[in-house]
Every structure is written in structure tokens, then in C-alpha cells.
Scaffold this motif. Sequence first.
Motif, PDB file in Angstrom:
ATOM      1  N   GLY A 108      27.902 -17.287  16.633  1.00  0.00           N
ATOM      2  CA  GLY A 108      26.616 -16.627  16.452  1.00  0.00           C
ATOM      3  C   GLY A 108      25.442 -17.573  16.562  1.00  0.00           C
ATOM      4  N   THR A 109      25.700 -18.829  16.955  1.00  0.00           N
ATOM      5  CA  THR A 109      24.630 -19.806  17.094  1.00  0.00           C
ATOM      6  C   THR A 109      23.758 -19.448  18.281  1.00  0.00           C
ATOM      7  OG1 THR A 109      26.122 -21.495  16.246  1.00  0.00           O
ATOM      8  CG2 THR A 109      24.111 -22.259  17.309  1.00  0.00           C
ATOM      9  N   LYS A 110      22.451 -19.559  18.089  1.00  0.00           N
ATOM     10  CA  LYS A 110      21.505 -19.198  19.149  1.00  0.00           C
ATOM     11  C   LYS A 110      21.436 -20.287  20.223  1.00  0.00           C
ATOM     12  CE  LYS A 110      18.514 -16.292  16.262  1.00  0.00           C
ATOM     13  NZ  LYS A 110      19.191 -16.481  14.978  1.00  0.00           N
ATOM     14  N   SER A 111      20.838 -19.912  21.337  1.00  0.00           N
ATOM     15  CA  SER A 111      20.680 -20.830  22.456  1.00  0.00           C
ATOM     16  C   SER A 111      19.504 -21.769  22.227  1.00  0.00           C
ATOM     17  CB  SER A 111      20.452 -20.035  23.750  1.00  0.00           C
ATOM     18  OG  SER A 111      21.553 -19.204  24.033  1.00  0.00           O
ATOM     19  N   LYS A 112      19.537 -22.911  22.906  1.00  0.00           N
ATOM     20  CA  LYS A 112      18.421 -23.842  22.911  1.00  0.00           C
ATOM     21  C   LYS A 112      17.578 -23.615  24.155  1.00  0.00           C
ATOM     22  CE  LYS A 112      20.044 -27.795  20.196  1.00  0.00           C
ATOM     23  NZ  LYS A 112      20.306 -29.258  20.247  1.00  0.00           N
TER      24      LYS A 112
END
Length: 376
Positions: free
Chosen positions: A251-255
Amino acid sequence: MFETNILYEKSKYTNLLPRSYPQKDTPLLLYGPPKSGKTSLALQYAKIAKNPVFIDCADMRFGVQEAKTDLLKLFLEKGFDLLVVDNYDKNLTLPNFSNIILITNMPSVSDFYAKNTDDLNMPSALPKKIIRKEMILPLSFREFVSFSKTQRLEGIFSTFLKSGNLPEMPFLLESKHSARNQEIIRLAYPRHTEIFLELARFQGRVFSTLGLLAKLKPYFKTSKDTVYAFVENLKAQGSIFLLPHSDFSSGTKSKLYLYNFALPYSLIKTPNFQHIFENMIFCELLIKYGVFGYAFDSKDKHSKNAIRYNDECDFLINDIAYLAMPFPNETLIKARLDKLKNAYKKVIVISIEHSHKHKDYEIQSFIDFALDDEGL
């Protein structure tokens, strides 16, 4: 309106990109972020044409109805072996001819995005004969070097780091770089300049459009639909890239990274050098491995040449971990290496100045990294 001596009329004012070009008889659309070199690349291809024709639909002398008649007459009576249409207007009827290059800021995208922003001059429809689309990104460092052969390599790198990767930058005085970058953004996004400025602050950071909205809300009045549409268009255009985490289930967002890594120097009072350095490496990886924004939609973590990031390294590609460390020392390197829990085929630390091989990792200067063809 029609330039039949295309190289004489246009090349005087345009820097040609040192890139190879696809074969003839391939109807093609070139698109990409502002001032990335789309027209320059088409002009380079025109060098091998005997009788090219150039049309700029943004020319104030251009009229669609008149152009339709004149173009058909020219095609039937005199003929040409290449047609280049810059700032393509979808209302211009094209002849039944295969060797055509259309230049736009955008590929054709959905009507939803088309009606929610008018900054990007995108065609909502393209001729069916256009069978290839290519995103044109700004210069790699190798290309930048080829524009600056009279300087020492270290001096060229210093200019590259400060001025960015746009093709025109090697030919401008350094004092003009910031003003020119600001002008490009204002002209490219006249109705959404403030949104782009806030978005640029996310460079190298975890990004979400909802987070961008929260930053804008206290001082800038806009709608949710407008912001979401603008972000999607910037992604499609190649002006921004959202780099995904290697663990999609987390669930980590994009950079977020920018097409021109040096833009924050011109747009932000306190630019973050670490994030600019990371972005510069990211831009090299895009061109080095031929991976563009649309490839990031893949959920296959093992797909070849797919660029990711994770909690341990700044970039991960083909099981090689890249650590962006402009000024590494033993303490900093040890701290980063201690965080590596996964096994990687190779660990590469990219720095500003020096290269060194160690049994557990390799330090590469950015110059060596950018000019190295190994593994490609």
C-alpha cells in the motif's frame, strides 16, 4: 505556411538532437513534455529527406481551411517525401501518405481528461494511419556532452547538474537558465502554473493527488476534478513520473520525479539537493533502459527493466540496487548497507565525484554511471 526548405528555415533556430531515428514510411506521433526536443528530432530525420514539407499549426499565419486546400494541391502537383506537422491540429486533413510525423504535447487520451484541462494542447483524436507513438524525453548526460565538446567533462557535468537536461540549456547563458525554465512552465501550463509549482515540491517524495490538493487548499482555489485531470495529463505527457514501490501489496505510495530534474532550482526557494540528485539519476535510468511512464502500470515485480524503489534502496532495476549518495563516506555507506535485508545481484552507490569498487558494493561517479554502456 509551408516550409519546403525545412532545414534552412528551421534548423537555424533549433538544436538538433544526437539521436537515431526510426526508418522511413512509418506514420509517427512524437509527444512529450515541453521543450524536450520533439521538433529537433523531427528536423534531424528531415535531413535525409530530399523534399520535406514542414507545417506549424501554432503559426499565427496558419489557417485550417486554407491549409487543407494548399496541402492537397502541393501533394498532387509537386509531391514531397516527408510531411512534418508541428503542434498538430486535429482539424487538418492529412493526405494519403505514409511518411508523416505529427508533433504534439500529448498522446490522445480519454475525453474526460481532454475536457478538464486545456493547458496541454492535446488532440482528442488522431488519424488512424498513425501507427506509432514515441515519448520524447530531454537529453541524457551523454547527449548533453555531445552538445558541449569544447569543455572539460567535469565542467559539462557541473552545468548539467545546475541547468537541467533540456536541449536548449547548453546554448544559454547560465544567468538565463532560471528565467527560461520559469517561462517554459508558464507557457506550457498557463492556467495551472500554481498547481505545477506545488507539485514540484513533491520531487523525490511520496506523492498522492489527494496530498497535492491538501497543500493547495489553504491558498489556491481549484476543483478536485481539475487537479486530478491535470496530474493524469502530466503523467501521460511524461512531465512527471510516479515511481512505484517494489512491494505493491504494502500500500506504499509512489514517489514523484520530474522530466527536468533541475526545475526546482528555478521554481522553489529552497530546493532539496538530494532529491534533485535522485531525479537526475532517475532520468538517466529512463533513457538508459527505455522505460517510460506507462510501463509503471505493470504489477509484475520481476518484469525486465522495470524501475522500482523500496525501503532499502532509491532505485531497483533488474535486481540491482542503486543508492543515490552525492557525497558518500564510510559512515554513510555503512548506514545504508546495514538497511539492506534483501539479497541483490549488485549494489551501486552513485556519487558526484569518485568511483571505487568494493567487495560488497561499487561506487560510481555520476559521469561514469551515465556514460557506461555495460549491461545495456
